[in-house]
Design a protein around this motif. Structure first.
Motif, PDB file in Angstrom:
ATOM      1  N   VAL A 244       0.807  -1.258  -0.001  1.00  0.00           N
ATOM      2  CA  VAL A 244       0.064   0.018  -0.004  1.00  0.00           C
ATOM      3  C   VAL A 244       0.987   1.160  -0.095  1.00  0.00           C
ATOM      4  CG1 VAL A 244      -1.524   1.309   1.301  1.00  0.00           C
ATOM      5  CG2 VAL A 244      -1.854  -1.166   1.277  1.00  0.00           C
ATOM      6  N   LEU A 245       0.780   2.112  -0.974  1.00  0.00           N
ATOM      7  CA  LEU A 245       1.308   3.500  -1.141  1.00  0.00           C
ATOM      8  C   LEU A 245       0.334   4.585  -1.048  1.00  0.00           C
ATOM      9  CD1 LEU A 245       4.213   2.954  -3.814  1.00  0.00           C
ATOM     10  CD2 LEU A 245       4.335   2.671  -1.291  1.00  0.00           C
ATOM     11  N   SER A 246       0.684   5.204   0.112  1.00  0.00           N
ATOM     12  CA  SER A 246      -0.201   6.408   0.286  1.00  0.00           C
ATOM     13  C   SER A 246       0.492   7.638  -0.479  1.00  0.00           C
ATOM     14  CB  SER A 246      -0.438   6.931   1.823  1.00  0.00           C
ATOM     15  OG  SER A 246      -1.212   7.981   1.963  1.00  0.00           O
ATOM     16  N   SER A 247       1.667   7.794  -0.476  1.00  0.00           N
ATOM     17  CA  SER A 247       2.281   8.761  -1.212  1.00  0.00           C
ATOM     18  C   SER A 247       2.616   8.432  -2.676  1.00  0.00           C
ATOM     19  CB  SER A 247       3.725   9.299  -0.613  1.00  0.00           C
ATOM     20  OG  SER A 247       3.129   9.693   0.773  1.00  0.00           O
ATOM     21  N   ALA A 248       1.620   8.028  -3.287  1.00  0.00           N
ATOM     22  CA  ALA A 248       1.669   7.312  -4.540  1.00  0.00           C
ATOM     23  C   ALA A 248       2.436   7.907  -5.796  1.00  0.00           C
ATOM     24  CB  ALA A 248       0.252   7.039  -5.318  1.00  0.00           C
ATOM     25  N   ASN A 249       3.060   9.055  -5.460  1.00  0.00           N
ATOM     26  CA  ASN A 249       3.844   9.663  -6.508  1.00  0.00           C
ATOM     27  C   ASN A 249       5.286  10.132  -6.081  1.00  0.00           C
ATOM     28  OD1 ASN A 249       2.421  10.276  -8.895  1.00  0.00           O
ATOM     29  ND2 ASN A 249       1.268  11.862  -7.951  1.00  0.00           N
ATOM     30  N   ASN A 250       5.854   9.285  -4.945  1.00  0.00           N
ATOM     31  CA  ASN A 250       7.032   9.082  -4.351  1.00  0.00           C
ATOM     32  C   ASN A 250       7.694   8.210  -5.240  1.00  0.00           C
ATOM     33  OD1 ASN A 250       9.287   8.973  -2.942  1.00  0.00           O
ATOM     34  ND2 ASN A 250       8.236   9.608  -0.863  1.00  0.00           N
ATOM     35  N   SER A 251       8.653   8.638  -6.061  1.00  0.00           N
ATOM     36  CA  SER A 251       9.363   7.673  -6.975  1.00  0.00           C
ATOM     37  C   SER A 251      10.385   6.943  -6.190  1.00  0.00           C
ATOM     38  CB  SER A 251       9.947   8.406  -8.196  1.00  0.00           C
ATOM     39  OG  SER A 251      10.934   9.323  -7.483  1.00  0.00           O
ATOM     40  N   LEU A 252      11.089   7.494  -5.285  1.00  0.00           N
ATOM     41  CA  LEU A 252      12.148   6.478  -4.297  1.00  0.00           C
ATOM     42  C   LEU A 252      11.169   5.649  -3.645  1.00  0.00           C
ATOM     43  CD1 LEU A 252      14.416   9.381  -3.032  1.00  0.00           C
ATOM     44  CD2 LEU A 252      14.699   7.721  -4.651  1.00  0.00           C
ATOM     45  N   LEU A 253      10.075   5.888  -3.006  1.00  0.00           N
ATOM     46  CA  LEU A 253       9.318   4.956  -2.432  1.00  0.00           C
ATOM     47  C   LEU A 253       8.699   3.647  -3.290  1.00  0.00           C
ATOM     48  CD1 LEU A 253       8.390   4.140   0.388  1.00  0.00           C
ATOM     49  CD2 LEU A 253       6.376   5.386   0.132  1.00  0.00           C
ATOM     50  N   ALA A 254       8.530   4.058  -4.536  1.00  0.00           N
ATOM     51  CA  ALA A 254       7.868   3.280  -5.827  1.00  0.00           C
ATOM     52  C   ALA A 254       9.235   2.356  -5.817  1.00  0.00           C
ATOM     53  CB  ALA A 254       7.464   3.786  -6.830  1.00  0.00           C
ATOM     54  N   LYS A 255      10.308   2.850  -5.983  1.00  0.00           N
ATOM     55  CA  LYS A 255      11.698   2.096  -6.308  1.00  0.00           C
ATOM     56  C   LYS A 255      11.746   0.880  -5.369  1.00  0.00           C
ATOM     57  CE  LYS A 255      13.723   5.211  -9.483  1.00  0.00           C
ATOM     58  NZ  LYS A 255      14.712   6.203  -9.811  1.00  0.00           N
TER      59      LYS A 255
END
Length: 260
Positions: free
Chosen positions: A186-197
């Motif tokens: 689950v990603l709340s900060s969906a546009n955080n590219s570092l968190l996505a990686k």
């Protein structure tokens, strides 16, 4: 063609080259990670020598102090406080006088550092966007959606990946016969590219060791109240690596897939 294994290796190499260790004094090391918190400050941890073989890892109170500056505290008994403490337990992190800490021996230092970093990232992602007690927390929204649609899940499933690090998933749906299991982040900060990686790396480290056919999903918070659309590069990053980016605004479109 984009290759999941090479992309994962590129990520791990980037993480290694952008993490710095600085000796501050006898038995004290500062660790600067390439990840940032809610106000775009780099996430910093400290390793303190406790004995010849034991290390204390700590955020030095920065995570909770930063949240308090945004009006978010966990001092009073509340549902949010319970969720916060449950997540600390899931990551194997303790709260000590406002500091997030992990105790480790030298052999398990890397795994312990990874758990503390993952906990800090999760706490920043889940709670910074909810400045009042009444504000919804995205993880709870996802849990409610799964429950109200009679989708039976387990929460906080953890796997030891090929690198020896622990990778946690927010929900898992068991498979049966020809129906694959499903692991969900689950990603709340969906546009955080570092968190996505980081999420991609977690999944790619887990994929080879899960028993049986498994599908991977990432719930992305694109609710209307956020007035945002998801960066298409993040969507492509997941899709190209056989991960379903599940937009929360379109969650009902995935019900059939999640229940079979």
């Amino acid at each position: 063609m984009l290759n999941a294994h090479s992309l994962n290796q590129d990520y791990l190499s980037w993480l290694d080259s952008n993490t710095t260790f600085e000796q501050l004094g006898p038995g004290t090391v500062r660790i600067d990670s390439p990840f940032t918190d809610a106000i775009d400050d780099e996430i910093v941890m400290y390793a303190l020598q406790q004995s010849d073989n034991m290390i204390l890892l700590t955020d030095d109170g920065w995570t909770l102090n930063n949240l308090a500056a945004h009006g978010i505290t966990f001092s009073r008994p509340s549902h949010r406080q319970k969720l916060f403490h449950n997540q600390l337990v899931a990551y194997g992190v303790q709260l000590s006088d406002g500091d997030l800490v992990v105790h480790s021996d030298r052999r398990h230092f890397a795994e312990a550092k990874h758990r503390l970093l993952q906990a800090i990232l999760f706490i920043n992602d889940m709670f910074t966007l909810a400045p009042t007690e009444a504000a919804p927390i995205f993880l709870e929204d996802v849990a409610h959606f799964l429950t109200e649609n009679n989708i039976r899940t387990n929460q906080n499933m953890a796997y030891v990946g090929e690198s020896g690090l622990i990778h946690k998933f927010d929900f898992s749906i068991p498979g049966i016969n020809q129906i694959p299991a499903k692991l969900i982040k689950v990603l709340s900060s969906a546009n955080n590219s570092l968190l996505a990686k980081a999420t991609l790396a977690d999944i790619e480290q887990t994929r080879p060791i899960v028993p049986g056919p498994t599908k991977f999903y990432v719930f992305l918070n694109d609710t209307p109240s956020k007035h945002k659309s998801i960066n298409p590069d993040i969507l492509s990053l997941f899709r190209l690596n056989q991960i379903v980016p599940l937009l929360y605004s379109r969650r009902t479109n995935y019900l059939t897939d999640l229940t079979r």
